[in-house]
Write an enzyme that holds these catalytic residues in place. Structure first.
Site, PDB file in Angstrom:
ATOM      1  N   CYS A  68     -11.768  13.977   4.172  1.00  0.00           N
ATOM      2  CA  CYS A  68     -12.336  15.041   3.628  1.00  0.00           C
ATOM      3  C   CYS A  68     -13.141  16.048   4.147  1.00  0.00           C
ATOM      4  O   CYS A  68     -13.387  17.251   4.020  1.00  0.00           O
ATOM      5  CB  CYS A  68     -14.245  14.052   3.120  1.00  0.00           C
ATOM      6  SG  CYS A  68     -14.307  13.254   3.998  1.00  0.00           S
ATOM      7  N   GLU A  70     -21.138  12.136  -2.801  1.00  0.00           N
ATOM      8  CA  GLU A  70     -19.722  12.187  -1.993  1.00  0.00           C
ATOM      9  C   GLU A  70     -18.960  13.297  -1.982  1.00  0.00           C
ATOM     10  O   GLU A  70     -17.375  12.498  -2.106  1.00  0.00           O
ATOM     11  CB  GLU A  70     -19.716  11.396  -0.138  1.00  0.00           C
ATOM     12  CG  GLU A  70     -21.074  10.920  -0.341  1.00  0.00           C
ATOM     13  CD  GLU A  70     -22.093  11.379   0.554  1.00  0.00           C
ATOM     14  OE1 GLU A  70     -21.336  12.196   1.355  1.00  0.00           O
ATOM     15  OE2 GLU A  70     -22.922  11.504   0.954  1.00  0.00           O
TER      16      GLU A  70
HETATM   17  P1  NAD Z   1     -10.881  10.291  -7.569  1.00  0.00           P
HETATM   18  O1  NAD Z   1     -12.107  11.099  -7.603  1.00  0.00           O
HETATM   19  O2  NAD Z   1     -10.015  10.425  -7.572  1.00  0.00           O
HETATM   20  O3  NAD Z   1     -11.523   8.783  -8.007  1.00  0.00           O
HETATM   21  C1  NAD Z   1     -12.364   7.987  -6.339  1.00  0.00           C
HETATM   22  C2  NAD Z   1     -12.650   6.979  -7.850  1.00  0.00           C
HETATM   23  O4  NAD Z   1     -13.209   7.384  -8.336  1.00  0.00           O
HETATM   24  C3  NAD Z   1     -11.734   5.983  -7.638  1.00  0.00           C
HETATM   25  O5  NAD Z   1     -12.255   4.198  -7.180  1.00  0.00           O
HETATM   26  C4  NAD Z   1     -11.554   6.373  -8.975  1.00  0.00           C
HETATM   27  O6  NAD Z   1     -10.646   5.161  -9.396  1.00  0.00           O
HETATM   28  C5  NAD Z   1     -12.484   6.523  -9.902  1.00  0.00           C
HETATM   29  N1  NAD Z   1     -12.686   7.385 -10.874  1.00  0.00           N
HETATM   30  C6  NAD Z   1     -11.709   8.034 -11.468  1.00  0.00           C
HETATM   31  N2  NAD Z   1     -12.180   8.548 -12.965  1.00  0.00           N
HETATM   32  C7  NAD Z   1     -13.100   7.400 -12.732  1.00  0.00           C
HETATM   33  C8  NAD Z   1     -14.160   8.002 -14.350  1.00  0.00           C
HETATM   34  N3  NAD Z   1     -13.922   8.818 -14.758  1.00  0.00           N
HETATM   35  N4  NAD Z   1     -15.352   7.087 -14.378  1.00  0.00           N
HETATM   36  C9  NAD Z   1     -15.727   6.244 -12.733  1.00  0.00           C
HETATM   37  N5  NAD Z   1     -14.561   6.253 -11.501  1.00  0.00           N
HETATM   38  C10 NAD Z   1     -13.613   7.142 -11.281  1.00  0.00           C
HETATM   39  O7  NAD Z   1     -10.340  10.920  -5.447  1.00  0.00           O
HETATM   40  P2  NAD Z   1      -9.532   9.545  -4.207  1.00  0.00           P
HETATM   41  O8  NAD Z   1      -8.348  10.481  -5.068  1.00  0.00           O
HETATM   42  O9  NAD Z   1      -9.960   8.123  -4.759  1.00  0.00           O
HETATM   43  O10 NAD Z   1     -10.124  10.231  -2.939  1.00  0.00           O
HETATM   44  C11 NAD Z   1     -10.142  11.739  -2.564  1.00  0.00           C
HETATM   45  C12 NAD Z   1     -10.932  12.165  -2.894  1.00  0.00           C
HETATM   46  O11 NAD Z   1     -12.613  11.908  -1.623  1.00  0.00           O
HETATM   47  C13 NAD Z   1     -11.578  13.802  -2.232  1.00  0.00           C
HETATM   48  O12 NAD Z   1     -11.875  14.766  -3.075  1.00  0.00           O
HETATM   49  C14 NAD Z   1     -12.052  13.429  -0.626  1.00  0.00           C
HETATM   50  O13 NAD Z   1     -12.300  14.360  -0.243  1.00  0.00           O
HETATM   51  C15 NAD Z   1     -13.230  12.655  -1.263  1.00  0.00           C
HETATM   52  N6  NAD Z   1     -14.418  12.280  -0.664  1.00  0.00           N
HETATM   53  C16 NAD Z   1     -14.475  12.322   0.264  1.00  0.00           C
HETATM   54  C17 NAD Z   1     -15.545  11.735   1.032  1.00  0.00           C
HETATM   55  C18 NAD Z   1     -17.276  11.962   1.330  1.00  0.00           C
HETATM   56  O14 NAD Z   1     -17.817  11.070   2.064  1.00  0.00           O
HETATM   57  N7  NAD Z   1     -17.289  13.359   1.154  1.00  0.00           N
HETATM   58  C19 NAD Z   1     -14.907  10.895   1.985  1.00  0.00           C
HETATM   59  C20 NAD Z   1     -13.851  10.365   1.627  1.00  0.00           C
HETATM   60  C21 NAD Z   1     -12.834  11.077   0.095  1.00  0.00           C
END
Ligand code: NAD
Length: 479
Positions: free
Chosen positions: A287, A253
């Protein structure tokens, strides 16, 4: 919060809460106040968590669907009863205004209830084996079985409901979960884990690992005993996870770049106020937030004026104040990025109509016009309180422009013409098209996901529960 966690015992492994040598702070993005410290998990914690979750998966598999449903109903009731404490926790660790945080808690209760209902509904069906020659003497059916251990990785912006969208369907379908909540906002997930255990969840069905994804993400997602990775977050992280995970079930997602089209026959006031709410709620960290608004030339000036009036009426400031509409962003780096992208657009000819200022983590609601299509603020996901207006005369050109984004979740259209609406809804590249509403509408029971690059799978409890299951056919040969 620090002491409530037992001096940072934020790792849940084998039903027990543990600390670690390495700790990281959790900070209130509005006040800068330290909310506590959580443990930073490492690859060793992952090993133990996955081993525990494997035992948890065996326990969940044996749990009757009625019992899974009872636990999830009990968790929903407990969350509802404690809603104000959860809402305050969301606001303090994310800066989301308290009214929006209360809505998130109410939605999370609904997500858990939908999961409880899905647990007793997730059944297979009989198969007409006699429909093809050779099958006459055969009869049978298929069932849904759990996949096993699911690694669930969640972002900061809806730190409770997005966790419920992973845990609820996973448990409904009889799986166990190793949860990795966002590093900036892990505290409400810890509260939820405690609540689920108190509701009767088998203690090894849920492990929770706090800390940095970069430290232990690969060990978790690439673990051979993890059957599925369900990720919500940014596209770059999603891509790295897919590489590390290798060949296993994946749900991705990712982000969006919410386009809205406002036609010449639209209700301008309604469109403007919906777009303002959709663009600036949660300081644009959404998002499905509104990012690009394509407005028909004949109503452009009227729409711009209505949008500016609605934007100026927003209350910006302390997220704990019940009157606040727009609070801070999650961190100063993200706020700096918003300003840098705004400056870049203006340096390339965009007009700044409102905002463009920052104080710490607070970015004032920002409105731009005449933005070049290839400016960062137009072509990348903004994920902040900046929205851009574009003028069009031809609907097809507006649809093409709206579709010009790497990542798409929802698109929206304002028009009173059924013909226009049906045409645009069919042509817009999106996983959901909102008519006479902004992109920012989601019912937790509806299918939800992405369209275009990187999209994998659907959430919306019923759909996620199926993705977190595998079918098994049972066929009887009677001859
Ligand atoms: P992010 O991608 O920076 O982090 C998301 C999660 O991934 C965090 O828990 C982080 O610690 C983890 N993570 C980071 N590196 C990783 C790795 N190498 N391996 C495993 N996990 C890892 O996102 P964010 O800044 O927390 O949130 C914003 C993003 O989320 C935006 O792009 C937004 O659009 C998206 N989002 C999508 C939805 C949806 O339902 N499509 C909903 C909410 C947010």
């Amino acid at each position: 919060m620090h002491s409530a966690l037992g001096a940072g015992r934020s790792l849940l492994i084998g039903g027990r809460w543990e600390a670690a040598d390495d700790m990281m702070p959790v900070t209130n993005p509005w006040s800068g106040e330290a909310l506590g410290a959580v443990a930073c998990a490492d690859a060793g914690h992952v090993e133990r968590a996955v081993a525990s979750a494997l035992r948890g998966a065996a326990a969940m598999r044996l749990l009757s669907t009625g019992e899974r449903s009872r636990i999830l109903h009990a968790a929903a009731a407990a969350l509802e009863a404690d809603n104000e404490r959860f809402a305050a926790a969301i606001t303090t660790e994310t800066g989301k205004p308290i009214r929006a945080a209360r809505r998130e808690v109410a939605r999370a209760v609904n997500t858990l209830r939908l999961s409880a209902e899905e647990a007793v509904r997730l059944a297979g069906e009989t198969i007409a084996f006699d429909s093809f020659p050779g099958g006459e003497a055969r009869s049978g059916y298929y069932v849904y079985e759990p996949v096993g251990v699911i690694a669930a990785i969640t972002p900061f912006n809806d730190p409770l409901n997005l966790v419920c969208h992973k845990l609820g369907p996973a448990f409904a379908a009889g799986n166990s979960v190793v949860l990795k909540p966002a590093e900036q906002a892990p505290l409400v997930a810890i509260m939820l884990a405690r609540l689920l255990l108190a509701a009767g969840l088998p203690e090894e069905a849920l492990c929770l690992l706090t800390g940095r994804g970069s430290d232990f993400g690969d060990a978790l997602t690439g673990h051979a005993d993890v059957a599925m990775v369900s990720f919500t977050g940014g596209a770059h992280v999603g891509e790295a996870i897919c590489r590390a995970a290798g060949i296993k079930r994946l749900a991705m997602e990712l982000g969006g770049n919410g386009p809205v089209i406002v036609m010449d026959d639209a209700n301008i006031e309604k469109a403007a106020s919906a777009c303002v709410a959709g663009a600036f709620g949660a300081a644009g960290q959404n998002c499905i937030g509104v990012q690009r608004i394509y407005v028909h030339d004949t109503v452009f000036n009227a729409f711009q004026a209505a949008l500016l009036a609605a934007l100026k009426a927003l209350r910006v400031g302390d997220p704990m104040d019940g009157e606040t509409d727009v609070g801070p962003m999650i961190g100063a780096t993200e706020a700096e990025r918003m300003i840098a992208w705004t400056v870049e657009a203006v340096s390339r000819g965009a007009t700044l109509l409102a905002g463009g200022e920052r104080a710490g983590t607070l970015v004032r609601p920002t409105l731009l016009a005449n933005v070049p299509d290839d400016a960062s603020i137009a072509c990348h996901e903004a994920f902040g309180p900046v929205v851009s207006l574009f003028r069009f005369t031809d609907l097809d050109a507006a649809i093409d422009a709206a579709n010009r984004a790497d990542y798409a979740i929802h698109a929206a259209l304002f028009s009173e013409s059924l013909r226009t609406v049906r045409y645009a809804a069919a042509r817009l590249r999106a996983a959901g098209v909102m008519i006479n509403d902004s992109t920012d509408y989601r019912l937790d029971a509806m299918p939800f996901g992405g369209a275009g690059r990187g999209n994998m799978g659907r959430e919306g409890v019923r759909y996620a529960a199926r993705e977190m299951s595998q079918t098994k056919v049972i066929c009887f040969h009677d001859a």
